[in-house]
Design a protein around this motif. Structure first.
Motif, PDB file in Angstrom:
ATOM      1  N   ALA A  98       1.194  -1.653   0.292  1.00  0.00           N
ATOM      2  CA  ALA A  98       0.009  -0.441  -0.021  1.00  0.00           C
ATOM      3  C   ALA A  98       0.691   0.857   0.015  1.00  0.00           C
ATOM      4  CB  ALA A  98      -1.586  -0.245   1.345  1.00  0.00           C
ATOM      5  N   PHE A  99       2.022   1.223   0.327  1.00  0.00           N
ATOM      6  CA  PHE A  99       2.708   2.206   0.558  1.00  0.00           C
ATOM      7  C   PHE A  99       2.881   3.157  -0.634  1.00  0.00           C
ATOM      8  CE2 PHE A  99       7.075   5.014   0.092  1.00  0.00           C
ATOM      9  CZ  PHE A  99       7.192   5.394   1.084  1.00  0.00           C
ATOM     10  N   GLY A 100       3.128   2.919  -2.040  1.00  0.00           N
ATOM     11  CA  GLY A 100       3.153   3.699  -2.946  1.00  0.00           C
ATOM     12  C   GLY A 100       1.923   4.728  -2.811  1.00  0.00           C
ATOM     13  N   LEU A 101       0.318   4.182  -2.618  1.00  0.00           N
ATOM     14  CA  LEU A 101      -1.093   5.199  -2.554  1.00  0.00           C
ATOM     15  C   LEU A 101      -0.735   5.631  -1.471  1.00  0.00           C
ATOM     16  CD1 LEU A 101      -2.729   1.686  -3.755  1.00  0.00           C
ATOM     17  CD2 LEU A 101      -2.007   2.739  -4.837  1.00  0.00           C
ATOM     18  N   ARG A 102      -0.208   5.023  -0.555  1.00  0.00           N
ATOM     19  CA  ARG A 102      -0.664   6.395   0.480  1.00  0.00           C
ATOM     20  C   ARG A 102       0.832   7.633   0.663  1.00  0.00           C
ATOM     21  NH1 ARG A 102      -3.811   3.794   4.242  1.00  0.00           N
ATOM     22  NH2 ARG A 102      -3.086   1.065   4.496  1.00  0.00           N
ATOM     23  N   VAL A 103       1.284   7.570  -0.079  1.00  0.00           N
ATOM     24  CA  VAL A 103       2.606   8.679  -0.178  1.00  0.00           C
ATOM     25  C   VAL A 103       2.079   9.813  -1.194  1.00  0.00           C
ATOM     26  CG1 VAL A 103       3.875   7.048   0.679  1.00  0.00           C
ATOM     27  CG2 VAL A 103       4.078   7.110  -1.197  1.00  0.00           C
ATOM     28  N   ARG A 104       0.871   9.049  -1.894  1.00  0.00           N
ATOM     29  CA  ARG A 104       0.580  10.382  -3.089  1.00  0.00           C
ATOM     30  C   ARG A 104       0.452  11.399  -2.703  1.00  0.00           C
ATOM     31  NH1 ARG A 104      -3.125   6.378  -7.541  1.00  0.00           N
ATOM     32  NH2 ARG A 104      -1.166   5.902  -8.689  1.00  0.00           N
ATOM     33  N   PRO A 105       0.507  12.549  -3.540  1.00  0.00           N
ATOM     34  CA  PRO A 105      -0.081  13.615  -3.130  1.00  0.00           C
ATOM     35  C   PRO A 105      -1.492  13.615  -2.377  1.00  0.00           C
ATOM     36  CG  PRO A 105       0.591  13.961  -4.936  1.00  0.00           C
ATOM     37  CD  PRO A 105       0.941  12.001  -4.967  1.00  0.00           C
ATOM     38  N   ARG A 106      -1.692  14.622  -1.529  1.00  0.00           N
ATOM     39  CA  ARG A 106      -3.492  14.180  -0.849  1.00  0.00           C
ATOM     40  C   ARG A 106      -5.086  14.571  -2.353  1.00  0.00           C
ATOM     41  NH1 ARG A 106      -5.847  14.845   3.548  1.00  0.00           N
ATOM     42  NH2 ARG A 106      -4.110  14.766   4.477  1.00  0.00           N
ATOM     43  N   LEU A 108      -4.330  13.087  -5.136  1.00  0.00           N
ATOM     44  CA  LEU A 108      -4.818  12.262  -6.021  1.00  0.00           C
ATOM     45  C   LEU A 108      -4.673  10.908  -5.126  1.00  0.00           C
ATOM     46  CD1 LEU A 108      -1.013  13.006  -7.918  1.00  0.00           C
ATOM     47  CD2 LEU A 108      -3.894  13.098  -8.790  1.00  0.00           C
ATOM     48  N   ARG A 109      -4.165  10.841  -3.794  1.00  0.00           N
ATOM     49  CA  ARG A 109      -4.805   9.650  -2.764  1.00  0.00           C
ATOM     50  C   ARG A 109      -5.733   9.152  -3.258  1.00  0.00           C
ATOM     51  NH1 ARG A 109      -3.099  11.294   2.794  1.00  0.00           N
ATOM     52  NH2 ARG A 109      -1.699  12.268   1.157  1.00  0.00           N
ATOM     53  N   PRO A 110      -6.262   7.990  -3.789  1.00  0.00           N
ATOM     54  CA  PRO A 110      -7.201   6.580  -3.191  1.00  0.00           C
ATOM     55  C   PRO A 110      -7.840   6.836  -1.902  1.00  0.00           C
ATOM     56  CG  PRO A 110      -5.290   5.560  -4.084  1.00  0.00           C
ATOM     57  CD  PRO A 110      -4.863   6.814  -4.163  1.00  0.00           C
ATOM     58  N   ASN A 111      -9.043   6.829  -1.676  1.00  0.00           N
ATOM     59  CA  ASN A 111      -9.893   6.467  -0.301  1.00  0.00           C
ATOM     60  C   ASN A 111      -8.984   5.849   0.561  1.00  0.00           C
ATOM     61  OD1 ASN A 111     -11.425   4.805  -0.976  1.00  0.00           O
ATOM     62  ND2 ASN A 111     -12.531   6.526  -1.429  1.00  0.00           N
ATOM     63  N   ARG A 113     -10.809   2.592   1.208  1.00  0.00           N
ATOM     64  CA  ARG A 113     -11.481   1.279   0.967  1.00  0.00           C
ATOM     65  C   ARG A 113     -10.528   1.152  -0.369  1.00  0.00           C
ATOM     66  NH1 ARG A 113     -14.698   0.120  -2.681  1.00  0.00           N
ATOM     67  NH2 ARG A 113     -15.745   2.978  -2.750  1.00  0.00           N
ATOM     68  N   VAL A 114     -10.884   2.174  -0.966  1.00  0.00           N
ATOM     69  CA  VAL A 114      -9.476   1.807  -2.933  1.00  0.00           C
ATOM     70  C   VAL A 114      -8.263   0.967  -2.142  1.00  0.00           C
ATOM     71  CG1 VAL A 114      -9.093   2.795  -4.877  1.00  0.00           C
ATOM     72  CG2 VAL A 114     -11.622   3.592  -3.434  1.00  0.00           C
ATOM     73  N   ILE A 115      -7.695   1.949  -1.797  1.00  0.00           N
ATOM     74  CA  ILE A 115      -6.667   1.691  -1.420  1.00  0.00           C
ATOM     75  C   ILE A 115      -6.002  -0.380  -0.393  1.00  0.00           C
ATOM     76  CG2 ILE A 115      -4.420   1.450   0.453  1.00  0.00           C
ATOM     77  CD1 ILE A 115      -4.891   4.540   0.073  1.00  0.00           C
ATOM     78  N   ARG A 116      -7.143  -0.563   0.463  1.00  0.00           N
ATOM     79  CA  ARG A 116      -7.630  -1.710   0.283  1.00  0.00           C
ATOM     80  C   ARG A 116      -8.025  -2.856  -0.455  1.00  0.00           C
ATOM     81  NH1 ARG A 116      -7.380  -5.002   4.661  1.00  0.00           N
ATOM     82  NH2 ARG A 116      -9.109  -6.474   5.110  1.00  0.00           N
ATOM     83  N   ASP A 117      -8.883  -2.301  -1.143  1.00  0.00           N
ATOM     84  CA  ASP A 117      -9.392  -3.612  -2.463  1.00  0.00           C
ATOM     85  C   ASP A 117      -8.318  -3.536  -3.716  1.00  0.00           C
ATOM     86  OD1 ASP A 117     -11.612  -3.791  -1.230  1.00  0.00           O
ATOM     87  OD2 ASP A 117     -12.821  -2.241  -2.997  1.00  0.00           O
ATOM     88  N   ARG A 118      -7.501  -2.729  -3.825  1.00  0.00           N
ATOM     89  CA  ARG A 118      -6.475  -2.824  -4.715  1.00  0.00           C
ATOM     90  C   ARG A 118      -5.280  -3.105  -4.065  1.00  0.00           C
ATOM     91  NH1 ARG A 118      -4.434  -3.218  -9.497  1.00  0.00           N
ATOM     92  NH2 ARG A 118      -2.339  -2.120 -10.073  1.00  0.00           N
ATOM     93  N   VAL A 119      -4.994  -3.588  -2.882  1.00  0.00           N
ATOM     94  CA  VAL A 119      -4.224  -4.432  -2.251  1.00  0.00           C
ATOM     95  C   VAL A 119      -4.151  -6.001  -2.139  1.00  0.00           C
ATOM     96  CG1 VAL A 119      -2.673  -4.514  -0.133  1.00  0.00           C
ATOM     97  CG2 VAL A 119      -2.722  -2.222  -0.999  1.00  0.00           C
ATOM     98  N   MET A 120      -5.629  -6.263  -1.972  1.00  0.00           N
ATOM     99  CA  MET A 120      -6.326  -7.311  -1.264  1.00  0.00           C
ATOM    100  C   MET A 120      -5.884  -7.946  -3.047  1.00  0.00           C
ATOM    101  SD  MET A 120      -6.016  -8.160   1.408  1.00  0.00           S
ATOM    102  CE  MET A 120      -6.602  -9.664   0.955  1.00  0.00           C
ATOM    103  N   GLU A 121      -6.375  -7.010  -4.043  1.00  0.00           N
ATOM    104  CA  GLU A 121      -6.189  -7.543  -5.286  1.00  0.00           C
ATOM    105  C   GLU A 121      -5.256  -7.797  -6.109  1.00  0.00           C
ATOM    106  OE1 GLU A 121      -7.647  -6.325  -9.753  1.00  0.00           O
ATOM    107  OE2 GLU A 121      -8.229  -4.833  -8.209  1.00  0.00           O
TER     108      GLU A 121
END
Length: 355
Positions: A98-106, A108-111, A113-121
């Motif tokens: 998830a790191f690369g998604l969490r450090v995006r500028p605010r 551009l950062r997914p919420n 739930r989207v991060i969790r779904d993407r990581v689990m996928e």
């Protein structure tokens, strides 16, 4: 998205690591950069990624037709996988991906739930969804590398670049992971370039192989093309074992003891390059196209048996590889005199050559 490298040169002081290299990678293609240490393959990968800059005015790098030569690595949209994983030891598998998604500028950062779904996928895709809460120290080397790959894919890169991704793993795990990588690529079809010095790895995984030597691409083609139709002595030598037979061309033939090979050359010195598996042995002396040999050593290696044969005319030793069935049929004994025949010989000029 395709990648195009046009006439790129890269120097480190007086040393030219790349010498006018050009490379086209089609959208969705998996290309291997193969070569020995110092051939320029990692430098080329880093230039594509934006981690290194080409010499000023030497050429260009394009992604999907867009010139990214002067774009920094953060704006090229690349996913990069290193040999030694580069995972965060204090983060769980989930947090690493998830790191690369969490450090995006605010903006551009997914919420969450989207991060969790993407990581689990992605963890399901790399078959690690059962290990979300584990830390890198609790994983095997192969599992860590799959986490690194999932992390690279999390940011939805335009291209995926892998620098000797299996180099730190043992042989068995390497074989398993390269089959897995090929299957994964067939599922996601992301344009990918990976660096390796392992010939078998490149030939098994890649759609095309670019064989590099001394800062240049010697040949690029499908695995079958570069193996069966090598464009140079270097390519022939680098892609597997080879025997060299020196002789002289006379009337369109190279004579090697009792064997002869037809070639389209005028009278000159020549060297025959022959793969060990293209050398057959027999007790039959009736075929005039044979080299007289003595069996020097027999070495069973898994499904093949390697024979070390000594030429009776020159005393030189070369190798032949037989299937287990063929070895059982012939049953050669150490010290026994036999006959060897050459097939699929490739002819190059006679000057000395080595890697």
């Amino acid at each position: 998205m395709g990648i195009k490298v046009q006439n790129v040169t890269k120097s480190f002081g007086d040393f030219k690591a790349l010498k006018g290299v050009s490379l086209d990678v089609a959208a969705g293609e998996l290309v291997a950069l193969l070569g020995p240490s110092g051939s320029g393959k990692t430098t080329l990968l880093r230039v594509i990624a934006g981690l290194e800059s080409a010499d000023p005015g030497s050429g260009a790098v394009l992604f999907g037709g867009e010139d990214v030569t002067r774009a920094d690595v953060g704006n090229r949209g690349v996913g990069f996988v290193f040999q030694h994983y580069a995972l965060f030891r204090h983060m769980s598998v989930f947090e690493n991906v998830a790191f690369g998604l969490r450090v995006r500028p605010r903006r551009l950062r997914p919420n969450r739930r989207v991060i969790r779904d993407r990581v689990m996928e992605l963890l399901k895709l790399v078959q690690l969804d059962r290990f979300v809460d584990r830390y890198p120290s609790q994983l095997s080397g192969g599992q860590r590398q799959r986490v690194a790959l999932a992390r690279a894919l999390a940011v939805e890169p335009k291209v995926l670049l892998l620098d000797e991704p299996f180099g730190a793993l043992d042989a068995k795990v390497r074989r398993e992971l390269r089959r897995w990588l090929r299957k994964l690529h067939d599922e996601i079809h992301i344009t990918s370039v990976f660096v390796t010095h392992d010939q078998e790895e490149a030939l098994e995984v890649a759609d095309r192989v670019a064989v590099m030597n001394e800062g240049q691409i010697e040949q690029i083609g499908t695995p079958q093309e570069v193996y069966d139709k090598p464009a140079s002595k270097f390519v022939y030598n680098f892609l597997g074992n080879v025997n060299l037979f020196k002789g002289r061309v006379s009337h369109g033939q190279v004579q090697i003891d009792g064997a002869s090979v037809d070639i389209a050359k005028h009278d000159s010195a020549a060297t025959l390059y022959v793969r060990p598996h293209d050398i057959e042995i027999s007790r039959d002396a009736s075929d005039s196209a044979n080299i007289r040999v003595k069996v020097d050593h027999v070495s069973p290696i898994g499904p093949i048996v390697r024979l070390y044969l000594q030429r009776l005319d020159t005393g030189e030793t070369f190798e032949s590889e037989l299937t287990r069935d063929r070895y059982t049929q012939v049953s050669p004994k150490v010290g026994e005199e036999l006959y060897a025949s050459l097939a699929n010989a490739k002819v190059f000029d006679a000057e000395d050559y080595s890697i």
